[in-house]
Design an enzyme around this catalytic site. Structure first.
Site, PDB file in Angstrom:
ATOM      1  N   ASP A 181      -7.748  -7.189   1.705  1.00 45.85           N
ATOM      2  CA  ASP A 181      -6.687  -7.454   2.670  1.00 45.85           C
ATOM      3  C   ASP A 181      -7.158  -7.008   4.045  1.00 45.85           C
ATOM      4  O   ASP A 181      -8.009  -6.131   4.164  1.00 45.85           O
ATOM      5  CB  ASP A 181      -5.401  -6.707   2.294  1.00 45.85           C
ATOM      6  N   HIS A 213      -4.213 -21.065  11.546  1.00 46.20           N
ATOM      7  CA  HIS A 213      -5.620 -21.460  11.427  1.00 46.20           C
ATOM      8  C   HIS A 213      -6.490 -20.317  10.928  1.00 46.20           C
ATOM      9  O   HIS A 213      -7.283 -20.487   9.987  1.00 46.20           O
ATOM     10  CB  HIS A 213      -6.163 -21.949  12.766  1.00 46.20           C
ATOM     11  N   CYS A 261      -6.508 -27.048   8.038  1.00 48.29           N
ATOM     12  CA  CYS A 261      -5.182 -26.465   8.208  1.00 48.29           C
ATOM     13  C   CYS A 261      -4.271 -27.372   9.032  1.00 48.29           C
ATOM     14  O   CYS A 261      -4.720 -28.315   9.685  1.00 48.29           O
ATOM     15  CB  CYS A 261      -5.281 -25.082   8.865  1.00 48.29           C
ATOM     16  N   ASP A 273       0.846  -1.184   0.000  1.00 49.91           N
ATOM     17  CA  ASP A 273       0.000   0.000   0.000  1.00 49.91           C
ATOM     18  C   ASP A 273       0.887   1.241   0.000  1.00 49.91           C
ATOM     19  O   ASP A 273       2.097   1.155   0.155  1.00 49.91           O
ATOM     20  CB  ASP A 273      -0.984  -0.009   1.163  1.00 49.91           C
ATOM     21  N   CYS A 313     -11.959 -27.582   9.662  1.00 48.54           N
ATOM     22  CA  CYS A 313     -10.819 -26.927   9.025  1.00 48.54           C
ATOM     23  C   CYS A 313      -9.765 -27.940   8.606  1.00 48.54           C
ATOM     24  O   CYS A 313      -9.519 -28.931   9.298  1.00 48.54           O
ATOM     25  CB  CYS A 313     -10.207 -25.907   9.987  1.00 48.54           C
ATOM     26  N   CYS A 363      -5.144 -27.533  12.852  1.00 45.98           N
ATOM     27  CA  CYS A 363      -6.288 -28.355  13.212  1.00 45.98           C
ATOM     28  C   CYS A 363      -6.011 -29.849  12.989  1.00 45.98           C
ATOM     29  O   CYS A 363      -6.634 -30.699  13.633  1.00 45.98           O
ATOM     30  CB  CYS A 363      -7.520 -27.915  12.430  1.00 45.98           C
TER      31      CYS A 363
END
Length: 401
Positions: free
Chosen positions: A290, A359, A330, A87, A328, A333
């Site tokens: 974002d 996560h 991930c 940015d 989940c 998890c």
């Protein structure tokens, strides 16, 4: 764009960059200082992040854009192989300069004013038509950003997608100030384009960078449309939708802007990650987003799950040997339990932040991936109703107990 929502502005497509394609809609993880806090770049890649956004203001102050440039650019510096965003620094210069940090909506019941400053704070940023003079929030040293300075910094940082320097206003600025600010941001956008083209010609060996203009205008329809139409005539590669706005007006404002911008250019909405905001923004025409929230709340033990957010330090999780979210996929998890992660927070172990950030980032990335797949399959509304019904319905039921 490859697919569109029936009767709306939402769509799915692809953004091409020198470091790879971004399938949209996409959540762009925030790595403010060339790092997503507590998480390796390799882990971000494994959890499905397509791109990382870093902050020009912070990297300007530390370590300096010249060092990042010498390292080979942002991606090489942080060992991230995919697309990168930076940015312009405008958000941080203004928000930190008036002492509000991440909070820009503030209390709209206050009398509107042109010189807004947080209670008990000293103004660190002063705006004029040429740029912004500000003091570092780190050590108080004085600096000046102009459109040319911001673009120069971002060229040294070397991100694939960069943003024009804009003036960030608040919801308590007067209508008259908002009008002047929209014109100032447009004038700065022209200067940003000129400098971007000049620097690109001077550095032909560097990967091409796409420059996005930023649409401001607060919550005024005429100003948002005016700003979008003005930027659309300038030839930007894409557009950012920024500024302070109230949550309930998000979809409406994004819709105003999207309907004025070129259909073949990407639209990036700055600063959202809550599930209802994501669905609303996609339907209104935003392509990428974002937000620091997934990683920031993770470090404070707040966990995203299919049935709402919860705090893992609660006593009920002391002997809970299930994953943070049973649905989940991930790494966290798959291998760690609520009881263990609660223990890490109570013991003040750094690993707690790492596991929870992995996560939370995966949760938001996967949600937006699901939204994209649903657009292609013609199931967007069905997915929205299912996800939001569970996420907020379960959360409301829990809070009512």
């Amino acid at each position: 764009m490859e697919a569109e929502l029936a009767g709306g502005l939402g769509r799915a497509g692809v953004i091409h960059t020198p470091h790879g394609d971004i399938a949209t809609p996409a959540f762009i993880a925030v790595g403010t200082q060339a790092t997503v806090k507590a998480v390796l770049p390799e882990a971000m890649k494994e959890l499905g992040a397509q791109a990382i956004l870093a902050n020009a203001y912070h990297l300007y102050l530390q370590p300096g854009p010249d060092i990042v440039d010498e390292a080979g650019g942002l991606g090489a510096f942080m060992n991230w192989p995919g697309p990168t965003f930076t940015d312009s620094g405008g958000f941080q210069v203004m928000s930190l300069g008036v002492g509000f940090k991440k909070v820009l909506a503030m209390d709209t019941a206050r009398v509107q004013a042109d010189d807004v400053i947080a209670d008990g704070k000293e103004r660190l940023a002063h705006v004029d038509d040429d740029g912004v003079t500000f003091r570092s929030h780190l050590n108080g040293s004085t600096h000046r950003f102009t459109p040319e300075v911001s673009i120069g910094i971002q060229h040294q940082l070397g991100a694939d997608i960069i943003f024009a320097f804009d003036e960030l206003t608040t919801l308590v600025n007067t209508r008259g100030y908002q009008e002047r600010s929209v014109q100032r941001t447009h004038d700065w956008a022209v200067r940003c384009l000129t400098e971007h083209r000049r620097l690109s010609a001077l550095r032909p060996d560097k990967p091409a960078q796409a420059l996005f203009g930023v649409v401001q205008g607060a919550q005024y329809e005429d100003l948002r449309r005016q700003a979008a139409r003005g930027l659309a005539t300038l030839g930007f590669d894409g557009y950012g939708i920024g500024g302070a706005l109230e949550k309930q007006n998000l979809a409406t404002i994004v819709g105003w802007v999207s309907s004025e911008l070129p259909a073949d250019k990407p639209r990036h909405l700055l600063g959202i990650s809550e599930p209802d905001d994501l669905f609303a923004a996609v339907a209104a025409g935003a392509d990428t987003f974002d937000c620091v929230s997934p990683s920031r709340v993770a470090r404070n033990a707040s966990i995203y799950s299919a049935t709402g957010r919860y705090n893992i330090t609660g006593a009920r999780y002391t002997r809970d040997f299930t994953p943070l979210d049973a649905e989940c996929d991930c790494y966290t998890c798959a291998h760690y339990t609520r009881a263990y992660i609660r223990h890490l927070f109570k013991a003040k172990e750094m690993l707690a932040s790492t596991l929870c950030t992995i996560h939370n980032e995966r949760f938001v990335v996967r949600l937006v991936d699901d939204i994209r797949a649903a657009i292609h399959a013609g199931r967007f509304e069905e997915l929205r109703d299912h996800v939001l019904g569970r996420y907020y319905g379960a959360a409301e039921a829990t809070s009512a107990q």
